[in-house]
Design a protein around this motif. Structure first.
Motif, PDB file in Angstrom:
ATOM      1  N   UNK A 494       0.820  -1.217   0.000  1.00 34.38           N
ATOM      2  CA  UNK A 494       0.000   0.000   0.000  1.00 34.38           C
ATOM      3  C   UNK A 494       0.847   1.256   0.000  1.00 34.38           C
ATOM      4  N   UNK A 495       1.978   1.224   0.714  1.00 35.55           N
ATOM      5  CA  UNK A 495       2.872   2.390   0.737  1.00 35.55           C
ATOM      6  C   UNK A 495       3.497   2.621  -0.638  1.00 35.55           C
ATOM      7  N   UNK A 496       3.971   1.547  -1.285  1.00 42.10           N
ATOM      8  CA  UNK A 496       4.561   1.680  -2.624  1.00 42.10           C
ATOM      9  C   UNK A 496       3.508   2.164  -3.613  1.00 42.10           C
ATOM     10  N   UNK A 497       2.287   1.661  -3.472  1.00 38.20           N
ATOM     11  CA  UNK A 497       1.181   2.093  -4.342  1.00 38.20           C
ATOM     12  C   UNK A 497       0.984   3.602  -4.235  1.00 38.20           C
ATOM     13  N   UNK A 498       0.961   4.141  -3.020  1.00 36.84           N
ATOM     14  CA  UNK A 498       0.697   5.572  -2.821  1.00 36.84           C
ATOM     15  C   UNK A 498       1.857   6.445  -3.278  1.00 36.84           C
ATOM     16  N   UNK A 499       3.081   5.916  -3.228  1.00 38.09           N
ATOM     17  CA  UNK A 499       4.259   6.703  -3.595  1.00 38.09           C
ATOM     18  C   UNK A 499       4.599   6.578  -5.072  1.00 38.09           C
ATOM     19  N   UNK A 500       4.574   5.350  -5.603  1.00 40.86           N
ATOM     20  CA  UNK A 500       5.047   5.093  -6.966  1.00 40.86           C
ATOM     21  C   UNK A 500       3.929   4.768  -7.949  1.00 40.86           C
ATOM     22  N   UNK A 501       2.738   4.478  -7.461  1.00 39.61           N
ATOM     23  CA  UNK A 501       1.645   4.125  -8.354  1.00 39.61           C
ATOM     24  C   UNK A 501       1.414   2.627  -8.400  1.00 39.61           C
ATOM     25  N   UNK A 502       0.258   2.232  -8.920  1.00 41.42           N
ATOM     26  CA  UNK A 502      -0.150   0.828  -8.899  1.00 41.42           C
ATOM     27  C   UNK A 502       0.733  -0.054  -9.777  1.00 41.42           C
ATOM     28  N   UNK A 503       1.078   0.420 -10.977  1.00 43.17           N
ATOM     29  CA  UNK A 503       1.861  -0.405 -11.890  1.00 43.17           C
ATOM     30  C   UNK A 503       3.247  -0.693 -11.331  1.00 43.17           C
ATOM     31  N   UNK A 504       3.893   0.319 -10.765  1.00 45.47           N
ATOM     32  CA  UNK A 504       5.222   0.116 -10.201  1.00 45.47           C
ATOM     33  C   UNK A 504       5.177  -0.760  -8.965  1.00 45.47           C
ATOM     34  N   UNK A 505       4.069  -0.727  -8.231  1.00 48.38           N
ATOM     35  CA  UNK A 505       3.943  -1.603  -7.068  1.00 48.38           C
ATOM     36  C   UNK A 505       4.009  -3.064  -7.503  1.00 48.38           C
ATOM     37  N   UNK A 506       3.280  -3.412  -8.586  1.00 50.45           N
ATOM     38  CA  UNK A 506       3.294  -4.781  -9.071  1.00 50.45           C
ATOM     39  C   UNK A 506       4.642  -5.136  -9.693  1.00 50.45           C
ATOM     40  N   UNK A 507       5.285  -4.171 -10.369  1.00 46.18           N
ATOM     41  CA  UNK A 507       6.606  -4.451 -10.939  1.00 46.18           C
ATOM     42  C   UNK A 507       7.634  -4.731  -9.846  1.00 46.18           C
ATOM     43  N   UNK A 508       7.619  -3.901  -8.807  1.00 46.39           N
ATOM     44  CA  UNK A 508       8.564  -4.093  -7.697  1.00 46.39           C
ATOM     45  C   UNK A 508       8.325  -5.440  -7.028  1.00 46.39           C
ATOM     46  N   UNK A 509       7.051  -5.804  -6.837  1.00 45.97           N
ATOM     47  CA  UNK A 509       6.734  -7.093  -6.225  1.00 45.97           C
ATOM     48  C   UNK A 509       7.208  -8.246  -7.095  1.00 45.97           C
TER      49      UNK A 509
END
Length: 567
Positions: A494-509
């Protein structure tokens, strides 16, 4: 430990061969004795689909941020880690596991229904710009502050912010060689409001300006009645709901008995069917209600089918559970000394860190934010989300059935690595789809990423468990996956989503999971190389020792031998 794994696989293969011959004609016949288990799994997992599938989308509808959503999911799983063994302890202490299970189901149903009445947060949007204020052209202005104070009331009438005009105003001289120009920076102020300001003063012409290129809408987290209502309800849900699944599983194994424990998958399959059908039906009803409303975002009505569906399914599950012949035998207690023994095993520790932990993390990110991404990026309808859940749940069925075959054919480690790399692929595909319907194709992989992965994880945990510590090992795996892994994924995701956006959250994961799997593969390879060398050395020593013994025996026989002709 390796010999234990190999012997287990050999026994499993032999048992499977014998079972396949004896049960070839009757494996799909429904035994009336097990029918209540199938019905229980169907309604219980259908209740999960009704509330959990649309939970993150509902929190977005309420006005909660991704960070707040992650906090709530982390709370749910963290408290569940403690609540689950406590509910089991209560069942053991009272000797009434059936009553405890029915109570957990009924309370979970009531809490889920209560979430439908949480008020929508009235979110205030803040407009942030690079520069906002007045720009004045004309002759040099000798007393800028006097000018601002003189027109203070007019500016305040137009500017919708609470800025104290005349005291917190920055004045910049931006004159050039052709004219005199001054900027009166007024921050903050609504862009459209300040653009409407027009002033004339002593030869000066002043107008409001706003740099539209730098304008963005910032959503500030609000911790009001909406958040705290959901916080309290999630806290209650985390006390009741997590204990339901292990209680139902334990009841299933008690009814099946050791001789029929291999039929557990045939009972659990009906849960996947219930999940898919319930998600599709609820999604269709929700979509129909939304399409007939002028402004669906202003009311919780479209989500009523989800929460009242959970109420119906889980209360029905409680009724079915009350009819089960559940044993009152107590479970073996989990000792801290046993946990220490397990964590000292390098093979188990690497499995927990690189597979179980990251499986829970990735599953939390996917479960919590997949539908949020689809609604935000592709404006997916509830019908599409329900179809995706249905397809994903149906893909579970062949994966549950074939997981045993793949384990015997390729081994646990190979199947685990393949399943986790497939999870990486699914996470990455979330970021490249361009139409909402494409998520249905992506969720075909759900059967591998959940059904097969979880089956293999549970099976492998029983294989590598130290003798007589199978229950404790499974408890540690459950805690690592659904407790630590899930909580971390929901909160950090949720923190990565709010900072980097939804697409980058899934890429980082996806990158995190891929790295973990590669490291695990390296460790497994090194472990097998080490075991292979030790095995060869042991074989060589055994052969040498055998040869020496045989040589000594031959010498002794020659010394004891007496030629009859010499007598």
């Amino acid at each position: 430990m390796n010999n234990t794994s190999e012997s287990w696989d050999e026994m499993e293969a032999t048992s499977a061969l014998n079972d396949s011959k004896s049960e070839k004609k009757s494996s799909w016949k429904c035994d009336p004795k097990y029918l209540p288990l199938k019905v229980l799994y169907y309604f219980f997992i259908a209740g999960e689909a009704s509330t959990l599938v649309f939970q993150s989308v509902y929190m977005k509808h309420l006005g909660l941020s991704t960070k707040q959503t992650g906090m709530l999911w982390a709370l749910h799983r963290s408290v569940g880690v403690v609540a689950t063994p406590l509910s089991g302890a209560v069942a053991d202490k009272t000797g009434k596991p059936k009553t405890v299970l029915c109570t957990l189901l009924a309370c979970s149903a009531i809490v889920a229904m209560s979430m439908a009445f949480v008020p929508i947060e009235q979110q205030q949007n803040t407009f942030v710009t690079n520069s906002t204020g007045l720009v004045c052209y004309g002759s040099s202005l000798t007393n800028q502050s006097s000018f601002v104070n003189q027109h203070h009331e007019k500016i305040m009438t137009k500017c919708t912010s609470n800025t104290s005009i005349g005291t917190n105003v920055e004045i910049k001289d931006v004159s050039n060689y052709s004219d005199h120009r001054f900027q009166f920076i007024i921050e903050p102020c609504d862009c459209s409001a300040i653009k409407s300001i027009k002033l004339n003063h002593s030869g000066l012409s002043c107008a409001g300006f706003c740099d539209d290129a730098e304008e963005r809408e910032d959503q500030v987290d609000c911790y009001g009645i909406t958040f705290w209502s959901m916080f309290c309800l999630f806290l209650l849900a985390s006390v009741f709901y997590p204990g339901c699944t292990p209680a139902i599983d334990a009841s299933s194994f008690a009814i099946l008995g050791k001789s029929m424990s291999h039929k557990f998958g045939q009972q659990r399959l009906f849960g996947s069917i219930g999940f898919g059908t319930a998600a599709f039906i609820i999604g269709t009803i929700k979509n129909t209600i939304s399409s007939n409303m002028a402004d669906p975002s202003s009311s919780n009505l479209p989500f009523y089918p989800a929460f009242f569906g959970a109420l119906f399914f889980w209360l029905t599950s409680a009724v079915v559970a009350s009819k089960l012949a559940i044993s009152n035998s107590k479970s073996q207690p989990i000792a801290l000394s046993n946990i220490k023994v397990i964590l000292q095993n390098g093979q188990i520790l690497s499995f927990l860190i690189f597979i179980a932990l990251f499986f829970g993390y990735a599953h939390a990110v996917t479960f919590s934010y997949e539908y949020w991404l689809l609604e935000e990026k592709l404006h997916a309808s509830s019908l599409v989300l329900g179809m995706a859940s249905l397809v994903g749940s149906l893909s579970d069925i062949p994966c549950y059935l074939l997981s045993g075959y793949f384990i015997r054919r390729f081994g646990h480690k190979i199947v685990l690595i393949f399943g986790m790399m497939t999870f990486t692929l699914r996470l990455f595909l979330f970021t490249v789809i361009t139409a909402a319907w494409q998520i249905i194709l992506v969720d075909v992989l759900y059967g591998i990423t959940w059904g097969m992965n979880w089956s293999v994880i549970c099976s492998y945990a029983s294989v590598i468990s130290p003798p007589s510590l199978e229950y404790t090992t499974m408890a540690v795996v459950q805690t690592t996956t659904h407790g630590i892994g899930w909580s971390t994924g929901a909160l950090l995701g949720g923190h990565i989503f709010s900072v980097m956006g939804s697409e980058w959250m899934f890429r980082v994961t996806a990158v995190m999971v891929a790295c973990a799997v590669v490291l695990y593969a390296i460790i497994v390879t090194c472990y097998h190389v080490k075991i292979s060398r030790q095995s060869k050395q042991q074989t060589f020593k055994t052969q040498t020792k055998t040869a020496d013994i045989n040589g000594n025996n031959m010498c002794q026989n020659e010394m004891l031998y007496v030629d009859p002709g010499a007598v």
